[in-house]
Scaffold this active site. Structure first.
Site, short mmCIF file in Angstrom:
data_model
loop_
_atom_site.label_atom_id
_atom_site.label_comp_id
_atom_site.label_asym_id
_atom_site.label_seq_id
_atom_site.Cartn_x
_atom_site.Cartn_y
_atom_site.Cartn_z
N LYS A 158 44.83 13.32 56.14
CA LYS A 158 43.60 12.49 55.41
C LYS A 158 42.94 11.42 56.24
O LYS A 158 41.76 11.28 56.14
CB LYS A 158 44.17 11.97 54.16
CG LYS A 158 44.74 13.14 53.20
CD LYS A 158 45.68 12.03 52.15
CE LYS A 158 46.01 13.39 50.79
NZ LYS A 158 46.73 12.68 49.72
N HIS B 257 57.63 46.48 48.36
CA HIS B 257 57.04 47.20 49.24
C HIS B 257 56.39 46.62 50.62
O HIS B 257 55.60 47.31 51.23
CB HIS B 257 56.03 47.91 48.47
CG HIS B 257 56.50 48.78 47.49
ND1 HIS B 257 56.99 50.18 47.48
CD2 HIS B 257 56.83 48.69 46.08
CE1 HIS B 257 57.57 50.73 46.47
NE2 HIS B 257 57.41 49.68 45.42
N GLU C 46 56.34 20.22 51.01
CA GLU C 46 55.93 18.81 51.04
C GLU C 46 57.00 17.94 51.00
O GLU C 46 57.18 16.70 51.71
CB GLU C 46 54.93 18.48 50.23
CG GLU C 46 54.07 17.26 50.58
CD GLU C 46 52.93 17.00 49.63
OE1 GLU C 46 52.21 16.13 49.88
OE2 GLU C 46 52.82 17.97 48.54
#
Length: 419
Positions: free
Chosen positions: A402, A286, A259
């Site tokens: 938003k 792995h 961000e």
């Protein structure tokens, strides 16, 4: 805490001076030296209004910077000591997650934190409304049931004043993702039993080392310079933490890094950024390690180790039929084994000679070392942001989403009226 770089680069001139200048206006730089008497007063008032022994659960209603920091710290410290209180997090609007978290609470003996810097975060307020309705339905007293943490003068503070509730503030010039060492992170951790002064002491040690020409200054500046100068080639930064307890810390790092650095440059419309990836060893040895070692050369690697785990459980000296060759691990402490695995990964990466690698070694896990680690990464983010010519403290890309969400809610409300 020790940071060793396995690459070298000349530090860009003037970058340190830019950070010195920046700290005059950016609030997180001042948090390590803060006077926590306000928190002590809060704790005293909390205990005068609540039966502290009855409160068994503390629930944080928040998202992103309002929850990831305290979540990371509490998760790490849980591994080294027992706490009288449990910490829970409502950080999603996923209904299954909300119900699952509620099922873990003794709701009558839970204190809730509602944390929103702006005071109007839709996810946070929606969950708060639901919790509030449950408390009312169960006829549980709301008096001093909530602590609200927000900006001075926000609408959430105005709402809080209509209740019998506690109110704490996030400094105006401290952004949400940099707020873990403010009241947003410290207050719930304090109630849970964390020594928050030691957190701040650790952060202060890193700050002093950087600004007063200590051991960390040259390392941080070189690392930031390398990342910024090579951002088009090595544009993925992987943090490989060798302790399961650091999994939420890597989440915090991903938010902070992504961000803060994924932006348009200040003086152009050019998009830049560094992609953060959080890994946990030895599990990801792995899986993701294969991509690092033999995949595209677009990744740098930081291996985060814990020198002393303060836990000496050992692999039993047992011989298993058909597995006699594995007796070589008998009697080895697990803490030694995991660091051997970390060192083996480091050696394998260095052998390739074209993967940028550095290591961060924490002496052991406690509040002070977590404070050091948090402030180290905040500083590193700020330096890289300066060098990449981006504002590391805003989030216009997030704000777009938003605004769109708010528009959808307004339209949904309009359609409901028509129906």
């Amino acid at each position: 805490m020790k940071n060793s770089l396995y690459f070298n680069i000349k530090v860009e001139e003037g970058i340190f001076e830019k950070i010195v200048e920046e700290q005059k206006n950016i609030g997180y730089y001042t948090l390590p030296e803060q006077d926590i008497s306000y928190l002590e007063a809060y704790l005293e008032e909390f205990r005068s209004k609540n039966d502290d022994n009855a409160i068994k659960d503390i629930a944080i209603i928040g998202i992103g910077g309002s929850s990831l920091g305290p979540k990371a710290i509490f998760r790490v410290l849980q591994g080294i000591r027992d706490f009288d209180k449990r910490l829970h997090f409502f950080e999603s609007t996923d209904p299954a997650s909300i119900r699952s978290t509620l099922n873990k609470l003794d709701i009558k003996n839970t204190h809730f934190f509602v944390i929103s810097k702006s005071g109007s975060t839709i996810e946070t307020i929606s969950v708060y409304k639901y919790v509030l309705s449950l408390l009312k339905a169960k006829e549980i007293s709301l008096d001093y049931r909530f602590t609200f943490v927000t900006d001075v003068g926000s609408k959430l503070e105005a709402h809080a004043k209509s209740l019998k509730a506690f109110v704490l503030h996030i400094p105006i010039n401290v952004g949400g993702r940099y707020s873990v060492l403010s009241a947003a992170g410290l207050a719930p951790l304090l109630l849970a039993g964390v020594d928050v002064q030691r957190l701040l002491d650790g952060a202060k040690a890193i700050k002093q080392s950087f600004f007063e020409d200590g051991y960390i200054k040259e390392t941080l500046l070189k690392k930031a310079t390398y990342y910024a100068k090579n951002s088009m080639n090595y544009n993925i930064n992987t943090l490989f933490a060798y302790s399961e307890s650091l999994d939420y810390f890597t989440d915090w790092y991903v938010q902070l890094w992504g961000e803060s650095l994924g932006k348009k440059q200040r003086n152009s419309s050019f998009n830049v950024g560094l992609t953060p990836v959080g890994l946990i060893g030895p599990k990801d040895q792995h899986s993701f390690l294969q991509l690092i070692v033999e995949g595209l050369r677009d990744k740098s690697v930081t291996v985060l180790k814990v020198e002393n785990f303060d836990d000496k459980i050992k692999i039993p000296s047992i011989t298993l039929k058909e597995l006699e060759d594995l007796d070589l691990m008998n009697g080895i402490a697990f803490c030694d084994l995991i660091n051997m695995q970390a060192d083996s990964t480091i050696e394998a990466l260095l052998d390739k000679k074209d993967i940028p690698v550095d290591t961060i070694t924490m002496q052991h896990i406690d509040e002070e070392n977590m404070g050091k680690l948090i402030f180290y990464y905040e500083l590193l983010t700020s330096i890289v942001g300066q060098m990449m010519d981006v504002n590391a403290y805003d989030q216009p890309g997030v704000e777009d989403g938003k605004r769109i969400l708010k528009g959808k809610l307004i339209e949904e409300k309009r359609l409901k009226k028509i129906r």
